[in-house]
Design a protein around this motif. Sequence first.
Motif, mmCIF file in Angstrom:
data_model
loop_
_atom_site.group_PDB
_atom_site.id
_atom_site.type_symbol
_atom_site.label_atom_id
_atom_site.label_comp_id
_atom_site.label_asym_id
_atom_site.label_seq_id
_atom_site.Cartn_x
_atom_site.Cartn_y
_atom_site.Cartn_z
ATOM 1 N N ALA A 128 3.846 60.811 -54.071
ATOM 2 C CA ALA A 128 3.614 60.385 -52.687
ATOM 3 C C ALA A 128 2.468 59.381 -52.625
ATOM 4 O O ALA A 128 2.557 58.359 -51.947
ATOM 5 N N LEU A 129 1.407 59.649 -53.361
ATOM 6 C CA LEU A 129 0.255 58.732 -53.370
ATOM 7 C C LEU A 129 0.642 57.384 -53.968
ATOM 8 O O LEU A 129 0.341 56.332 -53.411
ATOM 9 N N ALA A 130 1.303 57.427 -55.127
ATOM 10 C CA ALA A 130 1.642 56.185 -55.833
ATOM 11 C C ALA A 130 2.582 55.326 -54.990
ATOM 12 O O ALA A 130 2.390 54.112 -54.866
ATOM 13 N N VAL A 131 3.564 55.964 -54.381
ATOM 14 C CA VAL A 131 4.551 55.200 -53.615
ATOM 15 C C VAL A 131 3.911 54.645 -52.339
ATOM 16 O O VAL A 131 4.074 53.468 -52.018
ATOM 17 N N SER A 132 3.147 55.473 -51.631
ATOM 18 C CA SER A 132 2.594 54.979 -50.369
ATOM 19 C C SER A 132 1.478 53.962 -50.611
ATOM 20 O O SER A 132 1.286 53.051 -49.812
ATOM 21 N N TRP A 133 0.746 54.103 -51.697
ATOM 22 C CA TRP A 133 -0.333 53.146 -51.993
ATOM 23 C C TRP A 133 0.171 51.977 -52.855
ATOM 24 O O TRP A 133 -0.608 51.120 -53.247
ATOM 25 N N LYS A 134 1.447 52.007 -53.207
ATOM 26 C CA LYS A 134 2.048 50.954 -54.055
ATOM 27 C C LYS A 134 1.265 50.771 -55.355
ATOM 28 O O LYS A 134 0.899 49.667 -55.763
ATOM 29 N N LEU A 135 1.033 51.904 -56.014
ATOM 30 C CA LEU A 135 0.333 51.879 -57.302
ATOM 31 C C LEU A 135 1.249 52.427 -58.379
ATOM 32 O O LEU A 135 2.159 53.207 -58.077
ATOM 33 N N PRO A 136 1.031 52.046 -59.648
ATOM 34 C CA PRO A 136 1.866 52.623 -60.700
ATOM 35 C C PRO A 136 1.658 54.131 -60.832
ATOM 36 O O PRO A 136 0.532 54.616 -60.672
ATOM 37 N N LEU A 137 2.753 54.850 -61.102
ATOM 38 C CA LEU A 137 2.679 56.293 -61.370
ATOM 39 C C LEU A 137 2.759 56.463 -62.890
ATOM 40 O O LEU A 137 3.696 55.965 -63.532
ATOM 41 N N ILE A 138 1.782 57.167 -63.453
ATOM 42 C CA ILE A 138 1.720 57.292 -64.922
ATOM 43 C C ILE A 138 1.918 58.751 -65.313
ATOM 44 O O ILE A 138 1.040 59.589 -65.069
ATOM 45 N N PRO A 139 3.079 59.077 -65.911
ATOM 46 C CA PRO A 139 3.281 60.452 -66.372
ATOM 47 C C PRO A 139 2.448 60.696 -67.628
ATOM 48 O O PRO A 139 2.437 59.865 -68.528
ATOM 49 N N ASP B 232 10.464 53.849 -62.590
ATOM 50 C CA ASP B 232 10.871 54.268 -61.254
ATOM 51 C C ASP B 232 10.182 55.604 -60.938
ATOM 52 O O ASP B 232 10.545 56.642 -61.507
ATOM 53 N N PRO B 233 9.190 55.594 -60.057
ATOM 54 C CA PRO B 233 8.448 56.840 -59.801
ATOM 55 C C PRO B 233 9.333 57.965 -59.288
ATOM 56 O O PRO B 233 9.038 59.140 -59.506
ATOM 57 N N TRP C 191 -12.481 58.723 -52.663
ATOM 58 C CA TRP C 191 -11.093 59.009 -52.320
ATOM 59 C C TRP C 191 -10.533 57.964 -51.372
ATOM 60 O O TRP C 191 -10.578 58.086 -50.171
ATOM 61 N N GLU C 192 -10.108 56.872 -51.898
ATOM 62 C CA GLU C 192 -9.416 55.852 -51.113
ATOM 63 C C GLU C 192 -8.723 54.919 -52.085
ATOM 64 O O GLU C 192 -9.058 54.860 -53.269
ATOM 65 N N LYS C 193 -7.774 54.188 -51.542
ATOM 66 C CA LYS C 193 -6.917 53.363 -52.386
ATOM 67 C C LYS C 193 -7.700 52.253 -53.088
ATOM 68 O O LYS C 193 -7.440 51.925 -54.234
ATOM 69 N N ASP C 194 -8.705 51.691 -52.391
ATOM 70 C CA ASP C 194 -9.431 50.547 -52.939
ATOM 71 C C ASP C 194 -10.045 50.864 -54.289
ATOM 72 O O ASP C 194 -10.737 51.859 -54.431
ATOM 73 N N GLY C 195 -9.803 50.008 -55.244
ATOM 74 C CA GLY C 195 -10.427 50.185 -56.555
ATOM 75 C C GLY C 195 -9.625 51.044 -57.503
ATOM 76 O O GLY C 195 -9.946 51.142 -58.682
ATOM 77 N N ILE C 196 -8.584 51.709 -57.022
ATOM 78 C CA ILE C 196 -7.761 52.550 -57.907
ATOM 79 C C ILE C 196 -6.590 51.707 -58.429
ATOM 80 O O ILE C 196 -5.909 51.041 -57.653
ATOM 81 N N ASP C 197 -6.375 51.765 -59.752
ATOM 82 C CA ASP C 197 -5.316 50.941 -60.359
ATOM 83 C C ASP C 197 -4.047 51.719 -60.709
ATOM 84 O O ASP C 197 -3.039 51.119 -61.071
ATOM 85 N N GLY C 198 -4.117 53.032 -60.642
ATOM 86 C CA GLY C 198 -2.925 53.815 -60.972
ATOM 87 C C GLY C 198 -3.160 55.288 -60.720
ATOM 88 O O GLY C 198 -4.304 55.746 -60.655
ATOM 89 N N ILE C 199 -2.037 56.019 -60.547
ATOM 90 C CA ILE C 199 -2.108 57.472 -60.332
ATOM 91 C C ILE C 199 -1.481 58.138 -61.553
ATOM 92 O O ILE C 199 -0.303 57.915 -61.865
ATOM 93 N N ALA C 200 -2.285 58.950 -62.250
ATOM 94 C CA ALA C 200 -1.785 59.665 -63.425
ATOM 95 C C ALA C 200 -1.550 61.126 -63.062
ATOM 96 O O ALA C 200 -2.302 61.695 -62.267
ATOM 97 N N VAL C 201 -0.515 61.706 -63.652
ATOM 98 C CA VAL C 201 -0.246 63.120 -63.366
ATOM 99 C C VAL C 201 0.349 63.793 -64.609
ATOM 100 O O VAL C 201 1.149 63.196 -65.321
#
Length: 361
Positions: free
Chosen positions: A97-108, A341-342, A68-78
Amino acid sequence: MRILAIETSCDETAVAIVEGDGERFGVIENVVASQIEQHRLFGGVVPEVAARMHVPVLPKLLEALTSWEKDGIDGIAVTCGPGLATALRVGIETAKALAVSWKLPLIPVDHIEGHVYSSFLVNPLLLPLGKGERPAYHSPLATRFPILCLVVSGGHTELVLMKDHGAYTFLGQTRDDAVGEAFDKTAAQLGLLYPGGPSISKAAITGDAHAIDLPRPMMDSGDLDFSFSGLKTAVRQAIERVPVPGRDEHFVADVSASFQQAVVDVLVHKTVHAAKRFVPSAVMVCGGVSANRALQQQLEAALRPIDLPLMAPEMAYTGDNAAMIAAAGLRSLIDGREAEDPFVVDADPGKVLGRHWKWQV
Ligand code: KG4
Ligand code: ZN
């Protein structure tokens, strides 16, 4: 590529991390917290209760992930739909919140597409891997398209032709009750515990599948649609014909076995019919009802003479989970289907597989 996924569309709160290359998907971590005990008191899922229960549980599950940490994660799916609007929103706002604060793509992710991808999860790891460790992939059974998918869950009964990753054509669907819903309602009529699918399949083991004569609705309709509400009514009439003292364990087992066989006969017949017509390279069964052993065994046996392999999720991934959402999300990210746009991402409770999200039209 590694994806962290969240699933809260109904009565399971789930998080997972999956790694893959878009063809193979290995589960790094997978956690599911079920609300079944609470909903059982009401005989079914209560949407407002489901949503409220996700709220305190979701952060705890995220915190419990060892990687559970940002390193190594390429995207947040929900999961954004289909599902219960208020329940979906708990997962969506957290993912945002995770995608925006970690600057990762949000994948619906479409929940049904998630169920489809549960069959591609080739490496169900029982132990979580540490940081930097990679999952050992098994070879996928078949990722040659087209794949004929029989989607059977609590809210869906569909035959879909998957022509490629993300490309689906509807061949048929239920005109009334979903097959899981029919299991749940029939179980309630028999006084069995919610959810009805596991209760009925367990009771059916000692029952006689030919004891009660039940219809096979729409079996010979020529099309690929389904209908299960008439079957549910026929079961109720069969139960009512027997006085209460006669409704013992044997009777419940016989009704369960006869009902299950009627459902399996229709599902197998229509799937084989579709397979002969569309000549896929494999057939897949997925969704909560794919946990049904009789369905899996009889479908596999019916496909053998026409030389088609059956793909099905590992038992742990038949019900709702976030590993399947991560796998579908990973493939979506590879194909450029992340949210532009997340902030506009929202619940889409009536989402139809293969159609655009409501904020895209
Ligand atoms: O996919 P799922 O976990 O949730 C939805 O997306 O709906 O499916 C839940 C459904 C329930 O209706 C449950 O009774 C059914 O799957 N189910 C089964 C079995 N296990 C779960 N139905 C038949 N046989 C089973 N063994
Ligand atoms: Zn589901």
